[in-house]
Write a protein that holds these residues in place. Structure first.
Motif, mmCIF file in Angstrom:
data_model
loop_
_atom_site.group_PDB
_atom_site.id
_atom_site.type_symbol
_atom_site.label_atom_id
_atom_site.label_comp_id
_atom_site.label_asym_id
_atom_site.label_seq_id
_atom_site.Cartn_x
_atom_site.Cartn_y
_atom_site.Cartn_z
ATOM 1 N N SER A 124 0.845 -1.197 0.000
ATOM 2 C CA SER A 124 0.000 0.000 0.000
ATOM 3 C C SER A 124 0.878 1.244 0.000
ATOM 4 C CB SER A 124 -0.917 0.036 1.224
ATOM 5 O OG SER A 124 -1.583 1.286 1.306
ATOM 6 N N ASN A 127 -4.212 4.540 0.762
ATOM 7 C CA ASN A 127 -5.446 3.859 0.378
ATOM 8 C C ASN A 127 -6.462 4.828 -0.227
ATOM 9 O OD1 ASN A 127 -4.231 1.626 1.504
ATOM 10 N ND2 ASN A 127 -5.342 1.769 3.437
ATOM 11 N N PRO A 128 -6.963 4.528 -1.438
ATOM 12 C CA PRO A 128 -7.970 5.385 -2.063
ATOM 13 C C PRO A 128 -9.308 5.265 -1.332
ATOM 14 C CG PRO A 128 -6.917 3.895 -3.658
ATOM 15 C CD PRO A 128 -6.572 3.411 -2.294
ATOM 16 N N HIS A 130 -13.283 5.335 -2.515
ATOM 17 C CA HIS A 130 -14.289 5.376 -3.578
ATOM 18 C C HIS A 130 -15.470 6.218 -3.120
ATOM 19 C CE1 HIS A 130 -17.297 3.818 -6.450
ATOM 20 N NE2 HIS A 130 -16.270 3.499 -7.212
ATOM 21 N N SER A 135 -12.727 1.140 0.139
ATOM 22 C CA SER A 135 -11.322 1.548 0.250
ATOM 23 C C SER A 135 -10.451 0.304 0.143
ATOM 24 C CB SER A 135 -11.084 2.265 1.584
ATOM 25 O OG SER A 135 -9.779 2.803 1.645
ATOM 26 N N GLY A 138 -3.774 0.956 -1.996
ATOM 27 C CA GLY A 138 -3.441 1.676 -3.206
ATOM 28 C C GLY A 138 -2.105 1.262 -3.809
ATOM 29 N N PHE A 153 -2.976 10.110 -0.830
ATOM 30 C CA PHE A 153 -4.234 9.404 -1.008
ATOM 31 C C PHE A 153 -5.230 9.884 0.046
ATOM 32 C CE2 PHE A 153 -1.545 6.502 -3.388
ATOM 33 C CZ PHE A 153 -2.395 5.959 -4.345
ATOM 34 N N ALA A 154 -6.424 9.342 -0.006
ATOM 35 C CA ALA A 154 -7.429 9.677 1.005
ATOM 36 C C ALA A 154 -6.976 9.249 2.385
ATOM 37 C CB ALA A 154 -8.765 9.020 0.660
ATOM 38 N N TYR A 301 -10.095 13.983 -3.455
ATOM 39 C CA TYR A 301 -9.522 12.754 -2.897
ATOM 40 C C TYR A 301 -10.422 11.544 -3.100
ATOM 41 C CZ TYR A 301 -6.310 15.961 -0.624
ATOM 42 O OH TYR A 301 -5.369 16.942 -0.381
ATOM 43 N N VAL A 303 -12.456 8.792 -5.503
ATOM 44 C CA VAL A 303 -12.236 8.165 -6.809
ATOM 45 C C VAL A 303 -13.514 7.449 -7.242
ATOM 46 C CG1 VAL A 303 -9.774 7.883 -6.364
ATOM 47 C CG2 VAL A 303 -11.340 6.000 -5.849
#
Length: 343
Positions: A124, A127-128, A130, A135, A138, A153-154, A301, A303
């Protein structure tokens, strides 16, 4: 400056000694290690007396990851808090790099999590998140060299992240309602709501004995906590804008749960949410009252593409994903319009 490294132990912990010793071997910082025995007595026995810098906390029950880390922090003394998974170990300079970053800019600094069995492969890099609350790890599976020097990332991964004690106190630690899963996302997102950075440092290396798997209890917690996160962390305007695709996802997740044999766990998650309205309302009031930035400032942030390599999306899912992306373009306009200054 003292750094308190909190390690949670539960069940069989074959890499606990390795994890603790790597933290104790950190260079450039003074460390103490607080190990929370959530039900790993035999494994924890192996570190008793190993080093005077180790403190063992035994709550006598499984408090979950969120409650266990909170308890460990409460028994720590450092100005910096660092979470480290019991199945992960850090490079000698990792904790010093994370410490320097949060001292410099506050917020959260996360390590680059690498696969222990493939040491130059990413587990990782952050971590994104959505738009529907999903999540995942990433950039997983990519070469280490592809990680940005400072990723944004978020969320940082809870496998190894650091923050100042003052920031920990400011956000109130982990929400214990989560028990396990999504708590690192919640902490990171609330940090962003305060206008503070969440940065993943490529030079701060942490190797993780990662094994991907799904169990019924994990499916229950992941799904319940995904919804709990959305209900407490997003503004009402955002939830209203996403109501239609969120409902569609719930139907799809129930169908998936039926097909995979964990429909009972999915329904159990709904039942918990329905029967705990007071808990959710209190949590929501706390989170919303503390935030300084609206969702409109945080949508960059979020996706719309699901890229978790562990879960292959069927072709039909990709078609629906394109529909969702079109929907999101309209929803995002509505969210941002609600906070646009009037001329």
């Amino acid at each position: 400056m003292l750094v308190s490294v909190v390690v949670l132990a539960y069940g069989d912990e074959p890499w606990l000694v390795e994890s603790v010793q790597s933290a104790l071997a950190s260079e450039g910082v003074d460390v103490e290690v607080v190990v929370v025995d959530n039900g790993a007595q035999e494994s924890v026995a192996a570190i008793r007396g190993l080093d005077p810098r180790i403190t063992i906390v035994s709550p006598g029950r499984n408090t979950g990851f969120a409650g266990g880390v909170n308890l460990g922090v409460a028994h720590s003394r450092g100005e910096i808090i660092c979470m480290l998974n019991s199945d992960a170990h850090v490079a000698p300079d990792c904790i010093a790099l994370l410490t320097a970053k949060v001292v410099e800019q506050d917020g959260i600094a996360g390590a680059l999590i690498l696969l222990n069995d493939e040491p130059d492969t990413i587990n990782s890099a952050g971590n994104p998140l959505h738009i529907l609350g999903l999540s995942w790890a990433g950039m997983m599976g990519l070469p280490r060299t592809q990680a940005p020097a400072e990723g944004s990332f978020a969320s940082a991964s809870g496998a190894c992240m650091a923050l100042t004690r003052s920031h920990w106190d400011r956000v109130g630690g982990f929400p214990e309602e989560y028990f396990a899963y999504h708590e690192d996302l919640d902490l990171s997102w609330r940090t962003r709501q305060l206008g503070l950075p969440v940065t993943v440092l490529a030079d701060a290396a942490c190797w993780h004995h990662y094994e991907y798997g799904r169990t019924r209890i994990k499916n229950y917690l992941l799904e319940r906590n995904r919804i709990l996160f959305l209900m407490t962390c997003h503004e009402g305007r955002t939830l209203a804008a996403l109501a239609l695709p969120l409902l569609a996802l719930e139907i799809a997740m129930l169908a998936l749960a039926v097909a995979q044999g964990w429909a009972g766990q999915k329904i159990k998650g709904w039942a918990w949410l329905i029967t705990h309205p007071g808990t959710i309302a209190r949590r929501r009031r706390t989170v919303q009252a503390a935030r300084r930035l609206p969702d409109a400032a945080l949508v960059p942030y979020l996706v719309t593409r699901f890229t978790a390599p562990q879960e292959e999306m069927p072709a039909a899912g990709r078609v629906l994903e394109r529909v969702l992306q079109g929907y999101w373009r309209l929803a995002r306009v509505a969210i941002e319009a609600g906070h646009r200054p009037h001329s």
